[in-house]
Design an enzyme around this catalytic site. Structure first.
Site: not given
Ligand code: G6P
Length: 611
Positions: A2, A27, A75, A100-101, A484, A488, A491, A507, A606
């Site tokens: 948000c 975001r 969001w 927000n929250g 990672e 990616k 996502e 396994h 984000k």
């Molecule tokens: C969200 C973002 C990710 C990020 C994660 C942790 O899921 O989409 O890209 O890695 O939060 O965020 P931070 O700001 O704590 O690295």
């Protein structure tokens, strides 16, 4: 997640609010809305599901003109994305709130307020705030006083902005667990959940602290702390260049940010390397004294930042001989942990506002850790302000939801930490630090060489366009790199991707392997490469198609069902940073082929400021 924007001015503020929302789009959100105290003296709103562009269209059809307003991108947490759940929420025609929250006790408050005759028109937790405030205003006339009376009844996390039709000379704000920043103008002032939303109108900011309530007027700002005492908060001038604001020559922010990595890695190293050693005071003036006492490290983070921490465990134990534990913040914060004496508590975060990571840090402070260190990309964030030591990564604003340059700069920061701890504790083998300092200096060039393979990776991406499942394999410090890479891909392309340590293949996951499941792996030329080759044979024997990013001396060749992309040589310790690049490019090009929303993938945010 948000976003909040607010404005009080002498000019029409609607366009400022909408522009602010656009700047927060990265975001992640699913609906948007704006409420304005109009020049006709009424409080009115427009709300739309979908992009801010839809809201803009609604405003073009039915304009709102006024000098006081609040706006929001939502969001969804409580209640589906819909127009009636979108913010701002109203109580009657008098009060509007954006939030927000999460309000955890909203059900009890809702029942209580229903009993008082309030009618709820949404499924959100937020609506209780606006009715509660309305109720308080029956006995307390001043809006700030009413807000002060209401917030102790709200349990959970919030950043709030409030306007009232009966007191249209002020914009109110409250912060508890969700960031808010006031933007200072000349004869006009602003509010937002992220200063990025206000860069169009000002470069002067005041960051609210936990528990603060603010009354923002056109020409003044008053702030009260958690105890209700008036306080002055520092004004900050923001100097970041305009580079983050547009995509430049790139089609997406993500691609731009991938290509920025040589530059931002360079910046993250600047001023932190001596001729043959790391400058320990890069972590703060007390770092050397505190690091000398460190016997263990506990790392806590979420998402991509967690993967950076997993790489660091290989480095801290393998290079500096310092025991290291790593855990995702959402688990750590609710678990009874046993703290080893003299443990350094490290958080890693791009935003510095991730709710679980912040909560974990706050818990850690009660648990007897030696000291806390934040590796973070935002100097003004809550995480940085609440940590004892800080290392700022210099990635610059990251707009793409899928984290790229934040990750590689975090890895650089964590390598600096490994070498600093090893140096101070005397646990590094002779020559290791000087050698790695040299390698770090060469790293931006190496990353540039990896980025030059862009077109080759784009071609490889075609192998994935029709696939629904993929497997990523790695060994040693390349296992988190594989994790990672798979994160990616899932996502932004929505292809199911799993990462496994290559040795675990037999396994379980081997049962999934067939010609429809590409297997991606990263293969630097290190002591594990022969083991990895055996794992690759296991895949080939089952008809699996292999995509291998390999050092050209690793002895892995192209062949039927095996697509090898050769990588530049690099010192094995820094290989996780280099091998991340082709995996980022791969997911990017697969997503482009699939036509997904690369910079704002569905359902994701984000900065995750709720737990
Ligand atoms: C969200 C973002 C990710 C990020 C994660 C942790 O899921 O989409 O890209 O890695 O939060 O965020 P931070 O700001 O704590 O690295």
């Amino acid at each position: 997640m948000c976003g909040i924007v607010g404005a009080i001015a002498e000019r029409n503020i609607t366009a400022i609010l909408v522009e602010g929302l656009k700047r927060l789009e990265y975001r992640g959100y699913d609906s948007a809305g704006v409420a304005v105290f109009t020049n006709e003296g009424t409080l009115e709103r427009r709300r739309r599901v979908g992009k801010v562009a839809e809201l803009e269209q609604a405003l073009a059809e039915q304009p709102l003109v006024g000098r006081l307003g609040i706006a929001h991108t939502r969001w969804a947490t409580h209640g589906a994305p819909s127009e009636r759940n979108a913010h701002p929420h109203f109580s009657g025609e008098q009060l509007a709130v954006v939030h927000n929250g999460i309000i955890e006790n909203y059900e009890a408050l809702r029942e209580q307020l229903k009993g008082l005759g309030y009618v709820f028109t949404s499924d959100t937790d937020t609506e209780v705030i606006v009715h509660l405030l309305h109720h308080k205003l029956k006995t307390v006339t001043d809006l700030a006083d009413a807000l002060k009376a209401a917030v102790p009844e709200l349990h959970g996390a919030y950043g709030l902005a409030v306007i009232s039709a009966s007191q249209p000379d002020r914009l109110l704000a409250a912060r508890s667990g969700s960031p808010l920043v006031i933007g200072l103008g000349l004869g006009e002032n602003f509010l937002a959940s992220d200063q990025l939303a206000l860069r169009q109108v000002t470069d002067r900011f005041i960051y609210l602290e936990e528990g603060d309530i603010a009354e923002i007027r056109r020409d003044s700002v008053a702030i009260w702390d958690e105890q209700g005492h008036p306080v002055q908060r520092e004004q900050v001038q923001y100097h970041e260049g305009a580079e983050a604001a547009d995509k430049g020559e790139y089609r997406h922010f993500m691609l731009k940010e991938i290509h920025e990595q040589p530059k931002v890695v360079q910046r993250t190293l600047e001023g932190r390397l001596g001729s043959d050693h790391v400058l320990v005071n890069a972590f703060g003036p007390r770092a050397a004294e505190l690091f000398a006492k460190v016997r263990n490290v506990q790392i806590v983070a979420c998402g991509t930042s967690y993967h950076a921490g997993m790489v660091a465990r290989y480095w801290l134990e393998g290079l500096a001989g310092i025991p290291c534990q790593i855990e995702v913040a959402s688990e750590f914060r609710y678990r009874k942990v046993v703290v080893q004496p003299d443990t350094l508590f490290v958080t890693i975060s791009q935003s510095g506002e991730t709710a679980d990571t912040l909560a974990a840090l706050r818990n850690a402070k009660e648990l007897g850790y030696l000291t806390s260190l934040a590796i973070c990309n935002v100097g003004t964030s809550s995480l940085v302000r609440e940590s004892d030591l800080t290392l700022l990564t210099q990635a610059g604003p990251e707009i793409g939801v899928a984290s790229t340059k934040a990750f590689t700069t975090q890895l650089v920061g964590l390598m600096l930490l490994t070498l600093s701890l090893g140096q101070v504790r005397g646990t590094l083998q002779a020559g290791v630090e000087a050698g790695l300092v040299d390698e770090l200096r060469r790293l931006p060039t190496r990353l540039g060489e990896a980025l030059a393979m862009d077109k080759v990776v784009e071609k490889v991406a075609e192998l994935f366009a029709e696939k629904n499942h993929t497997l990523f394999l790695g060994r040693g410090a390349q296992y988190p790199v594989a994790m990672e890479g798979s994160l990616k891909l899932k996502e932004i392309s929505y292809i199911h991707a799993e990462a496994y340590p290559a040795g675990e293949l037999k396994h379980g996951p081997l049962a999934l392997v067939d010609s429809d499941m590409p297997v991606v792996t990263v293969a630097p030329n290190n002591e594990l490469v022969e083991k990895l080759k055996s794992n690759l044979q296991e895949v080939r024997a089952r008809g699996g198609e292999l995509i291998v990013f390999a050092d050209r001396d690793a002895g892995i060749d192209n062949g039927e069902g095996t697509h090898v992309v050769n990588m530049p040589h690099i010192d094995d310790a820094l290989a996780p940073i280099l091998y991340t690049i082709p995996l980022q490019l791969l997911s990017y090009y697969v997503a482009v082929l699939k036509g997904t929303d690369v910079d704002q993938p569905r359902n994701l945010a984000k900065s995750v400021t709720v737990e």
